[in-house]
Scaffold this motif. Structure first.
Motif, mmCIF file in Angstrom:
data_model
loop_
_atom_site.group_PDB
_atom_site.id
_atom_site.type_symbol
_atom_site.label_atom_id
_atom_site.label_comp_id
_atom_site.label_asym_id
_atom_site.label_seq_id
_atom_site.Cartn_x
_atom_site.Cartn_y
_atom_site.Cartn_z
ATOM 1 N N MET A 73 -6.433 -4.939 -3.443
ATOM 2 C CA MET A 73 -7.890 -4.940 -3.392
ATOM 3 C C MET A 73 -8.436 -3.740 -2.598
ATOM 4 O O MET A 73 -9.421 -3.110 -2.993
ATOM 5 C CB MET A 73 -8.386 -6.252 -2.761
ATOM 6 C CG MET A 73 -9.903 -6.309 -2.596
ATOM 7 S SD MET A 73 -10.791 -6.085 -4.157
ATOM 8 C CE MET A 73 -10.431 -7.641 -4.952
ATOM 9 N N GLU A 74 -7.784 -3.419 -1.480
ATOM 10 C CA GLU A 74 -8.252 -2.290 -0.662
ATOM 11 C C GLU A 74 -8.183 -0.981 -1.444
ATOM 12 O O GLU A 74 -9.103 -0.159 -1.399
ATOM 13 C CB GLU A 74 -7.439 -2.193 0.616
ATOM 14 C CG GLU A 74 -7.975 -1.142 1.594
ATOM 15 C CD GLU A 74 -7.145 -1.076 2.863
ATOM 16 O OE1 GLU A 74 -5.892 -1.156 2.748
ATOM 17 O OE2 GLU A 74 -7.727 -0.942 3.956
ATOM 18 N N ALA A 75 -7.076 -0.781 -2.181
ATOM 19 C CA ALA A 75 -6.933 0.423 -3.000
ATOM 20 C C ALA A 75 -7.995 0.460 -4.095
ATOM 21 O O ALA A 75 -8.558 1.521 -4.399
ATOM 22 C CB ALA A 75 -5.538 0.477 -3.616
ATOM 23 N N LEU A 76 -8.309 -0.687 -4.680
ATOM 24 C CA LEU A 76 -9.343 -0.758 -5.705
ATOM 25 C C LEU A 76 -10.712 -0.363 -5.146
ATOM 26 O O LEU A 76 -11.477 0.361 -5.783
ATOM 27 C CB LEU A 76 -9.399 -2.172 -6.287
ATOM 28 C CG LEU A 76 -10.502 -2.439 -7.328
ATOM 29 C CD1 LEU A 76 -10.306 -1.555 -8.558
ATOM 30 C CD2 LEU A 76 -10.514 -3.908 -7.729
ATOM 31 N N ILE A 77 -10.984 -0.830 -3.925
ATOM 32 C CA ILE A 77 -12.266 -0.492 -3.288
ATOM 33 C C ILE A 77 -12.357 1.015 -3.043
ATOM 34 O O ILE A 77 -13.385 1.651 -3.325
ATOM 35 C CB ILE A 77 -12.426 -1.282 -1.977
ATOM 36 C CG1 ILE A 77 -12.591 -2.766 -2.274
ATOM 37 C CG2 ILE A 77 -13.618 -0.757 -1.172
ATOM 38 C CD1 ILE A 77 -12.523 -3.648 -1.044
ATOM 39 N N TYR A 78 -11.299 1.607 -2.485
ATOM 40 C CA TYR A 78 -11.307 3.054 -2.233
ATOM 41 C C TYR A 78 -11.463 3.840 -3.537
ATOM 42 O O TYR A 78 -12.195 4.825 -3.602
ATOM 43 C CB TYR A 78 -10.028 3.478 -1.506
ATOM 44 C CG TYR A 78 -10.092 3.297 -0.013
ATOM 45 C CD1 TYR A 78 -11.135 3.858 0.730
ATOM 46 C CD2 TYR A 78 -9.114 2.579 0.671
ATOM 47 C CE1 TYR A 78 -11.192 3.699 2.104
ATOM 48 C CE2 TYR A 78 -9.171 2.411 2.051
ATOM 49 C CZ TYR A 78 -10.220 2.975 2.756
ATOM 50 O OH TYR A 78 -10.275 2.820 4.118
ATOM 51 N N HIS A 79 -10.772 3.389 -4.567
ATOM 52 C CA HIS A 79 -10.857 4.059 -5.873
ATOM 53 C C HIS A 79 -12.304 4.042 -6.373
ATOM 54 O O HIS A 79 -12.838 5.066 -6.831
ATOM 55 C CB HIS A 79 -9.928 3.365 -6.868
ATOM 56 C CG HIS A 79 -9.860 4.031 -8.212
ATOM 57 N ND1 HIS A 79 -10.813 3.840 -9.188
ATOM 58 C CD2 HIS A 79 -8.960 4.901 -8.745
ATOM 59 C CE1 HIS A 79 -10.504 4.548 -10.246
ATOM 60 N NE2 HIS A 79 -9.377 5.204 -10.008
#
Length: 403
Positions: A315-321
């Motif tokens: 989820m964190e990577a998705l948010i940054y993306h």
């Protein structure tokens, strides 16, 4: 056509002609105009006009997220665009106070020095063409294509590369890239030497370039010259040495200097700089052997797209993306200036941030825009053919004249 002047008693007034050199003329090497007042083939007065490709880079940049400005820097000096890209990335990194791994800095040095070679190859081979020597141009340009193949293998583009990212590179170099780099530095010295054999001691080339478009060190400094044009006048100023960046302080290289500041000196300075660039690249390859592998960016998740596998599962990577793609990454409030040694001089970025997602104010210090102002003075009293050579040796790139 000039109007015929009346012949006064006992005297004869000179007849002058006005010649428009450009903006649509192959000898001008770009879209700019010079209005020349001619006495036969001698230039009496000159006036330069720019603005034919005005693209408002700086104002467009103030409406773009920081990572999208790389495509604008590509289009200034497009003969060595990766240097522009990385100069911009370093400016943002200075504002963010990001420290890069040594491996990333050495990789940047390799790309920037390859870009410098490509830039100098274009300039010096075109000087040969403008003296009537076409063979060297056709021969050495094959080496420029090899450099572009390296860029293409890294990022998929050749001329306007959009290479690198804030914090490093978008991906690690593939084995194919390293193979191409090693093959180039092994083969280029022989080609460069043969190119020099065609021109350096060629009597016609020397007669055409020595004392052509000279400028003194004092004049060059007063006009704000930097880069090879300033060093050709005898001033040993190089940003890589005076204000090192990207770990240039770790490398040993000399700064070639001229004495007369003429076309021949500018040609020779660029020739020697290519030899120095090869030496720097070899040093960088040696230093990379001692650095950890698979490191190609700093820890700046706000500006570096995470791997797709992480985006799909974290989820964190998705948010940054999402934040990066939508341009929603804020930067600190601040004011910075960062300069790099571009292919034709000091390329600087003056950035003011108000803490938003785009620059509050951004100014590009384009070396061509600054030293081109001296062109009209350098060609006064010269032949028209010498004006063409002087322009070639100054390496005026039209994309840097308008921002």
């Amino acid at each position: 056509m000039a109007e015929l002047k009346d012949i006064k008693e006992g005297t004869e007034e000179k007849e002058y002609q006005t010649l428009n050199l450009g903006p649509t003329h192959p000898a001008t090497h770009g879209i700019f105009q010079n209005v020349l007042k001619m006495d036969g083939e001698i230039i009496v007065e000159a006036e330069s006009t720019i603005g034919y490709i005005h693209r408002a880079f700086e104002k467009i940049a103030e409406r773009r997220p920081y990572y999208q400005i790389t495509t604008l820097t590509d289009r200034m000096n497009y003969c060595s665009s990766p240097i522009n890209n990385m100069g911009w990335h370093m400016t943002v990194e200075k504002l963010l106070d990001v420290k890069l791994p040594k491996r990333v800095e050495y990789m940047r040095v390799i790309i920037m020095e390859l870009s410098r070679i490509a830039d100098h190859v274009i300039c010096n081979s075109v000087i040969g063409v403008d003296t009537g020597a076409m063979t060297g141009f056709l021969y050495i340009f094959q080496q420029r294509e090899l450099i572009y193949e390296i860029f293409e293998a890294i990022c998929g583009a050749r001329l306007t590369t959009n290479i690198g990212r804030i914090g490093g590179f978008e991906r690690d170099f593939s084995p194919e890239v390293w193979e191409k780099i090693n093959r180039f530095i092994d083969g280029f010295p022989k080609a460069l030497k043969e190119f020099e054999n065609l021109l350096v001691r060629n009597r016609i080339f020397m007669d055409r370039t020595i004392n052509c478009g000279p400028i003194t060190a004092e004049k060059a400094l007063s006009y704000g010259f930097t880069g090879p044009n300033l060093r050709a006048a005898g001033v040993d100023y190089d940003v890589r040495v005076m204000n090192p960046y990207s770990s240039y302080e770790d490398f040993e290289f000399t700064i070639p200097l001229g004495t007369q500041g003429d076309t021949y000196d500018r040609f020779m300075v660029r020739e020697e700089e290519m030899w120095q660039s090869i030496s720097i690249i070899r040093q960088a390859l040696d230093k990379l052997k001692k650095e950890p592998k698979d490191v190609y960016h700093a820890e700046v998740p706000e500006f570096y797209l995470p791997p797709k596998e992480d985006v799909y599962n974290n989820m964190e990577a998705l948010i940054y993306h999402f934040k990066i793609v939508m341009g929603e990454s804020d930067v600190p409030v601040g004011e910075v200036y960062h300069a790099v040694e571009g292919g034709n001089g000091e390329l600087g970025f003056y950035l003011i941030s108000d803490g938003g997602r785009a620059p509050f104010r951004l100014h590009f210090r384009r070396p061509c825009f600054i030293y081109y102002q001296a062109y009209t003075e350098m060609i006064k009293g010269a032949f028209l053919s010498d004006a063409i050579l002087t322009m070639s040796s100054m390496n005026v790139i039209a994309g840097e004249l308008d921002a």
